[in-house]
Design a protein around this motif. Sequence first.
Motif, short mmCIF file in Angstrom:
data_model
loop_
_atom_site.label_atom_id
_atom_site.label_comp_id
_atom_site.label_asym_id
_atom_site.label_seq_id
_atom_site.Cartn_x
_atom_site.Cartn_y
_atom_site.Cartn_z
N LEU A 119 0.88 -1.17 0.00
CA LEU A 119 0.00 0.00 0.00
C LEU A 119 0.91 1.22 0.00
N SER A 120 0.80 2.03 -1.02
CA SER A 120 1.67 3.20 -1.17
C SER A 120 3.14 2.82 -1.05
N GLY A 121 3.48 1.66 -1.61
CA GLY A 121 4.87 1.23 -1.64
C GLY A 121 5.36 0.51 -0.41
N THR A 122 4.51 0.36 0.60
CA THR A 122 4.90 -0.31 1.84
C THR A 122 4.03 -1.55 2.05
N PRO A 123 4.62 -2.69 2.38
CA PRO A 123 3.82 -3.90 2.57
C PRO A 123 2.74 -3.71 3.64
N MET A 124 1.59 -4.34 3.41
CA MET A 124 0.49 -4.25 4.37
C MET A 124 0.93 -4.69 5.76
N LEU A 125 1.77 -5.70 5.83
CA LEU A 125 2.23 -6.19 7.13
C LEU A 125 2.92 -5.08 7.91
N ILE A 126 3.74 -4.28 7.25
CA ILE A 126 4.43 -3.19 7.94
C ILE A 126 3.42 -2.17 8.44
N HIS A 127 2.43 -1.84 7.63
CA HIS A 127 1.38 -0.93 8.08
C HIS A 127 0.69 -1.49 9.33
N ALA A 128 0.39 -2.81 9.31
CA ALA A 128 -0.30 -3.43 10.44
C ALA A 128 0.55 -3.41 11.70
N VAL A 129 1.85 -3.73 11.57
CA VAL A 129 2.75 -3.72 12.72
C VAL A 129 2.84 -2.30 13.29
N ARG A 130 2.98 -1.32 12.41
CA ARG A 130 3.06 0.07 12.88
C ARG A 130 1.77 0.50 13.57
N ALA A 131 0.63 0.03 13.07
CA ALA A 131 -0.64 0.38 13.70
C ALA A 131 -0.71 -0.15 15.12
#
Length: 270
Positions: free
Chosen positions: A55-67
């Motif tokens: 998503l916007s160049g960043t894996p969904m997993l990274i977005h989820a971990v950051r959330a």
Amino acid sequence: MSSPDGPRPPAGAQAPATPSASGGPARPARTAVVIPAAGRGVRLGPGAPKALRTLSGTPMLIHAVRAMAASRAVSLVVVVAPPDGAHEVKNLLDTHALPERTDYVVVPGGMTRQESVRLGLGALPEDVTTVLVHDAARPLVPVETVDAVIEAVRGGAPAVVPAVPLADTVKEVEPSAVPGDPEPVLATPVRARLRAVQTPQGFDRDTLMRAHATVTLDGEGATDDAGMVERLGEPVVVVPGHEEAFKVTRPLDLVLAEAVLARRRANDGF
């Protein structure tokens, strides 16, 4: 980032204390998150596993971990990777910025989500008392939702789920043996009593461990950890979810997720 000496305590928020097994001073209770990310996500089409789609160049997993790490109450995130992809996922996490106060661990997953969550629970340190289980495919959960779940568990609820009211009327039907054939309606549930459940789901650690030790489901296993706790006869409560905590499952969901991220960047510099 990961620490070879074990997870660091979270900065900021003070957690309730738990009695020491040795009878000494009480230790702060700690909160950890298990993110099962071992699935292939076939509904998004061929290619990388769903959690690794960008998503916007960043894996969904990274977005989820950051959330999850955005909550100052969370001190550890356990990512359960595909059995043959743990090293790849570990490298992925190493190359993306995460809050310094939050450690992460990567463990190989199993053949089902239920098995993967159980393996993630096995990686938790003994001093973790509150456990969240979060879908990697829900990358945009606001921190307020995460904190609300944690607060409810620490307030005494053995199991907590965020959920939103349904906008559509729901029909219970008799499934057709042939896809696409008409299906007879059996009942129309009262919409005001229905909720669409999201994640992270939160649990008292002992309750969740007991559910995974005693509740066995056939086929693909449990897809909802709170449902396993219900089978124990333990109460499950709901806290308000958020419209941005939707699950990215279909290609259209990716379009919506990109739109949410674009709005966040425009409004908040996210």
